[in-house]
Design a protein around this motif. Structure first.
Motif, PDB file in Angstrom:
ATOM      1  N   TYR A  51      67.748  86.641  51.134  1.00 20.04           N
ATOM      2  CA  TYR A  51      67.946  86.747  49.769  1.00 20.04           C
ATOM      3  C   TYR A  51      67.288  87.932  49.188  1.00 20.04           C
ATOM      4  O   TYR A  51      66.198  88.307  49.213  1.00 20.04           O
ATOM      5  N   GLN A  52      68.055  88.753  48.402  1.00 22.15           N
ATOM      6  CA  GLN A  52      67.786  89.862  47.459  1.00 22.15           C
ATOM      7  C   GLN A  52      68.098  89.442  46.072  1.00 22.15           C
ATOM      8  O   GLN A  52      69.439  89.516  45.568  1.00 22.15           O
ATOM      9  N   HIS A  58      73.902  88.004  45.030  1.00 25.62           N
ATOM     10  CA  HIS A  58      73.078  87.136  45.034  1.00 25.62           C
ATOM     11  C   HIS A  58      72.574  86.738  43.814  1.00 25.62           C
ATOM     12  O   HIS A  58      72.506  85.233  43.709  1.00 25.62           O
ATOM     13  N   ARG A  62      72.905  82.909  42.373  1.00 22.61           N
ATOM     14  CA  ARG A  62      72.086  81.870  42.282  1.00 22.61           C
ATOM     15  C   ARG A  62      72.140  81.448  40.580  1.00 22.61           C
ATOM     16  O   ARG A  62      72.094  80.220  40.711  1.00 22.61           O
ATOM     17  N   GLY A  94      71.637  85.644  53.793  1.00 23.97           N
ATOM     18  CA  GLY A  94      71.294  85.909  52.117  1.00 23.97           C
ATOM     19  C   GLY A  94      71.835  85.202  51.276  1.00 23.97           C
ATOM     20  O   GLY A  94      71.272  84.730  50.408  1.00 23.97           O
ATOM     21  N   ASN A  95      73.180  85.228  51.396  1.00 23.26           N
ATOM     22  CA  ASN A  95      74.075  84.399  50.708  1.00 23.26           C
ATOM     23  C   ASN A  95      73.647  83.077  50.635  1.00 23.26           C
ATOM     24  O   ASN A  95      73.901  82.485  49.518  1.00 23.26           O
ATOM     25  N   GLU A  97      70.532  81.578  51.196  1.00 25.66           N
ATOM     26  CA  GLU A  97      69.391  81.643  50.761  1.00 25.66           C
ATOM     27  C   GLU A  97      69.569  81.582  49.012  1.00 25.66           C
ATOM     28  O   GLU A  97      68.986  81.123  48.298  1.00 25.66           O
ATOM     29  N   ALA A  98      70.819  82.350  48.564  1.00 26.66           N
ATOM     30  CA  ALA A  98      71.137  82.649  47.144  1.00 26.66           C
ATOM     31  C   ALA A  98      71.660  81.280  46.591  1.00 26.66           C
ATOM     32  O   ALA A  98      71.618  81.098  45.508  1.00 26.66           O
TER      33      ALA A  98
END
Length: 177
Positions: A51-52, A58, A62, A94-95, A97-98
């Protein structure tokens, strides 16, 4: 048939939807991925991208999920996965985690249950955005559809795909026992 418009013309849907943004991804690879800075890192052996918060996608996922909205997608994967699909499996973490719920489905299963062979987003079960790609995976534009036939077909595809698809982490565990 709906007019072909640039993808940039529909990006407002990713903030304006009320409940659910759902995507079916059918391509074996995307030109946009190969142009991404992550592609070189992937080619160098990196296999997970987290996640960024400063990444626009992201950040928006979120923000929208914190408002109680859902981002979901099902990605079709060949057996064995193509290089582009392996990249999506790595970058999709990462997506997730977002706040996006990404699931995967083998292409053979998608064919068996009759899923469409084109990519689309379905917003709030009332607007379908169908992608058009060239043979190299380059996005040529999208068609926005709100006619009952397109919407019902997309809803049926969503329900069937979601029922048979496997969550990203579980799917990756199957690929890499």
């Amino acid at each position: 048939m709906a007019e072909l418009v640039p993808f940039e013309d529909i990006t407002h849907f990713f903030e304006d939807f009320e409940h659910t943004a759902w995507r079916l991804e059918t391509q074996r690879g995307y030109a946009s991925d190969r142009l991404s800075p992550k592609w070189a890192r992937f080619k160098a052996g990196r296999t997970a991208f987290g996640y960024q918060p400063d990444h626009p996608w992201h950040g928006n996922v979120r923000k929208q999920t914190e408002l109680g909205k859902r981002f979901e997608r099902v990605r079709l994967v060949d057996d064995p996965p193509t290089e582009g699909q392996r990249f999506l499996l790595a970058s999709g973490l990462g997506n997730v985690e977002a706040g996006e719920d990404i699931r995967n489905l083998y292409r053979a299963d998608a064919v068996r249950i009759g899923l469409p062979d084109f990519d689309f987003w379905l917003f709030d079960s009332r607007t379908v955005v169908e992608f058009v790609f060239d043979d190299q995976g380059q996005d040529l534009g999208v068609r926005v559809r709100e006619d009952a036939q397109a919407v019902v077909h997309a809803c049926q595809a969503r329900d069937a795909a979601w029922h048979h698809a496997v969550a990203t982490r579980q799917f990756q565990a199957r690929l890499n026992p």
